[in-house]
Design a protein around this motif. Sequence first.
Motif, mmCIF file in Angstrom:
data_model
loop_
_atom_site.group_PDB
_atom_site.id
_atom_site.type_symbol
_atom_site.label_atom_id
_atom_site.label_comp_id
_atom_site.label_asym_id
_atom_site.label_seq_id
_atom_site.Cartn_x
_atom_site.Cartn_y
_atom_site.Cartn_z
ATOM 1 N N ASN A 140 0.822 -1.208 0.000
ATOM 2 C CA ASN A 140 0.000 0.000 0.000
ATOM 3 C C ASN A 140 0.859 1.262 0.000
ATOM 4 N N VAL A 141 1.938 1.218 0.792
ATOM 5 C CA VAL A 141 2.847 2.371 0.824
ATOM 6 C C VAL A 141 3.460 2.601 -0.557
ATOM 7 N N LEU A 142 3.916 1.522 -1.187
ATOM 8 C CA LEU A 142 4.512 1.644 -2.518
ATOM 9 C C LEU A 142 3.484 2.117 -3.544
ATOM 10 N N TYR A 143 2.254 1.641 -3.405
ATOM 11 C CA TYR A 143 1.184 2.068 -4.307
ATOM 12 C C TYR A 143 0.903 3.563 -4.132
ATOM 13 N N PHE A 144 0.896 4.030 -2.891
ATOM 14 C CA PHE A 144 0.655 5.447 -2.620
ATOM 15 C C PHE A 144 1.773 6.300 -3.234
ATOM 16 N N ILE A 145 2.999 5.829 -3.078
ATOM 17 C CA ILE A 145 4.131 6.567 -3.661
ATOM 18 C C ILE A 145 4.020 6.610 -5.185
ATOM 19 N N THR A 146 3.659 5.468 -5.795
ATOM 20 C CA THR A 146 3.503 5.411 -7.255
ATOM 21 C C THR A 146 2.418 6.367 -7.730
ATOM 22 N N LEU A 147 1.279 6.351 -7.039
ATOM 23 C CA LEU A 147 0.194 7.269 -7.389
ATOM 24 C C LEU A 147 0.634 8.725 -7.259
ATOM 25 N N SER A 148 1.322 9.024 -6.162
ATOM 26 C CA SER A 148 1.726 10.414 -5.926
ATOM 27 C C SER A 148 2.690 10.903 -7.004
ATOM 28 N N LEU A 149 3.569 10.014 -7.476
ATOM 29 C CA LEU A 149 4.488 10.403 -8.539
ATOM 30 C C LEU A 149 3.732 10.704 -9.828
ATOM 31 N N TYR A 150 2.726 9.873 -10.131
ATOM 32 C CA TYR A 150 1.917 10.119 -11.332
ATOM 33 C C TYR A 150 1.168 11.436 -11.221
ATOM 34 N N VAL A 151 0.542 11.670 -10.074
ATOM 35 C CA VAL A 151 -0.223 12.907 -9.887
ATOM 36 C C VAL A 151 0.707 14.113 -9.939
ATOM 37 N N LEU A 152 1.878 13.984 -9.298
ATOM 38 C CA LEU A 152 2.846 15.085 -9.306
ATOM 39 C C LEU A 152 3.277 15.423 -10.730
ATOM 40 N N LEU A 153 3.548 14.398 -11.523
ATOM 41 C CA LEU A 153 3.963 14.641 -12.901
ATOM 42 C C LEU A 153 2.848 15.292 -13.712
ATOM 43 N N ILE A 154 1.600 14.885 -13.483
ATOM 44 C CA ILE A 154 0.471 15.477 -14.197
ATOM 45 C C ILE A 154 0.326 16.952 -13.836
ATOM 46 N N VAL A 155 0.388 17.252 -12.528
ATOM 47 C CA VAL A 155 0.243 18.639 -12.078
ATOM 48 C C VAL A 155 1.431 19.478 -12.537
ATOM 49 N N PHE A 156 2.636 18.935 -12.356
ATOM 50 C CA PHE A 156 3.839 19.680 -12.724
ATOM 51 C C PHE A 156 3.871 19.952 -14.227
#
Length: 692
Positions: A140-156
């Motif tokens: 779950n922690v790794l999944y959260f990190i993966t999601l956050s990286l995707y969202v960060l890249l989309i926003v950035f």
Amino acid sequence: MFTQKIKPFLYLGVFYLILSLIVRVVFFFHPITTANFSFLEILKVLSVGLVNDIFVFILASSILALYFLLLSNSKYNKPYGYIIFGVLLLLFLYILAVPNNIFKQYGGSVTRIALIFVGLKTLLFGLMLFLPSKRIKIRNVLYFITLSLYVLLIVFNAVSEYFFYNEFGVRYNFIAVDYLIYTNEVIGNIMESYPVLPLFSAILIVTLAITIFIYKKTKNELLELPNFKQKLTLLGTFVVLVGISLLILPMMMKMKSPNVFADEIESNGLPKFYWAFTHNELDYFQFYSQIDEKQAQKNFLNQYSPPALARNVVADQPEMKKNVVLISIESLSADFMEHYGNTQKIMPFLDSLADKSLMFTNLYATGNRTVRGLEALTLCIPPTAGESIIKRDNNKNKFTTGSVFKSKGYDVKFLYGGYSYFDNMQDFYAGNGYDIVDRNNFKPEEISFANVWGVADEDMAKKAIKIMNAEAKSGKPFFNHWMTVSNHRPFTYPEGRIDIPGDAKSREGGVKYTDYSLKMFFEMAKKQDWYKNTVFVIIADHCASSAGDTELPMDKYRIPAMVFSEGFVQPQKFNKLMSQIDVMPTVLGLLNFNYRSKFLGQDVFKKEFQSKAYIATYQDLGFVKDNYLTIISPVKKVKQYSLQQKSGNLAPEFNIYYDEIILKDPNQKLVNDAISAYQSTSFWLKHNQLNR
């Protein structure tokens, strides 16, 4: 079941499409968008944009799809789990403990990055292997990190596209690629131009909020992992969608309308970035200042006699079919030589050879990459916006140094100790009639040392002698262009050659070893029958560094260059300002060659020679003349600096270092000269007028 497993993609996709829509609406109302749109045009732009975004998201979600497909509990079962963990542990120890592991050959931070990546992978796999009760929490922690990286890249990406459009009025192009290359300068510019702390705080807050929302909605999908059949279904579906995306997106990029702003707003920045990265071009006529095309060409061609692009060069003495060996040396700043004030004595041979040569003391490289230097010496034209012509698609059948020699019956070769596919050199030189000798042509017993860039320069020197001996036996004169490799990070070379250890990985060591290899080459060459009938041209491809206080620091583009030929070329110092593109036309002039020229460089010994230099990055194009540096840049920017010479202890011909003083009121004639040079060159390249 299928719908449940794609929920993460659906949530991320919807978020991406909404944010992309917001960006498009902002672009419609942005002050830089001066076009008017009807309701139907707006509808069309938004519809095409939506389709673009869907296909882009499918491609961008490849890593996420791979992540889900690799999720498995069975890989932790005995004995597979222990085997995988053992392999990862051995790989980690190999990177950590083996001094000359494969990653260290690349120099820089590659080893550290590999060590961190493999170390984390080993640690996480070990935790999930030996702590099965914690496996869900870790996943779950790794999944959260993966999601956050995707969202960060989309926003950035959305924020980046806004600021890029705000400055240039377009989506990503080669300038965006350039920004990745000049990371330090770009970060510095951002820090000085924008409220960084509030901006990045907002990006992180939005990223965290969206990530938490999607995570809560989708985390239960990790409780029951898909079986093999379900994974095959997911994989098959994704492969089909990716295939469709790869087919449709290029077609959509080719769709053009009369409204440039409509094209830019409906497009997606990521495919445009990829296109710019692979095509290496920046359209001069879209981004740079221009004058009337006929007037630009007239201004530029006025320096030649006759004032024409294609012109006959006629000598007043008989032609001399001497062999010519052009040695372009990797990353050799003028400051490495004692002549220019260096006190380390790291180039004793080249310093001694300079005193026996025609030495160009005030010469400047056109760029800061090897391909720019090769372009200048081979095509003899000013640099153009974007990447070097060597790395472009339309790089063949050009009018080249090699084509002139070939027309005179010479054997023409490009010699390179590495694999010439690097930087597209093989495609360029083979496509322009050169035979190529590179690492593929070496037998194992011919290699005493090699690193990632190629065989050691001394091995290439020995190979070059063999090649030249064979050419001489054929009865034909030869022109060989040898590009050295050893003076390049990681600066490794065979032990025992110089007084700096081969594994010290120092720039000084790389320079001194290159000097050692050149000395070895000339000692071998002197023993050959063809030596006294050969002209040697030794020149740097570019300087070791181009960073400075201004966009184009003059001193960082100054390179050593000399022409040596016993009994033929008289030793002298040529002190006038000149460009890298002038070197080979000058050598052809020394040989009294008669030919029809399209070179834009000049023979410096002709009475019509105009003293000037061209220096450039990928987007800043500089023109040096009459103690002024004029720089033209994208968005039609123009800057001009007065070059004020610094005092120093060197001989006058070598003490040519400048302070660059920005001018409020540029000299318009020199501005027009700069525009004329770069606009004309870009026009002729675009219309294939510099082909043979």
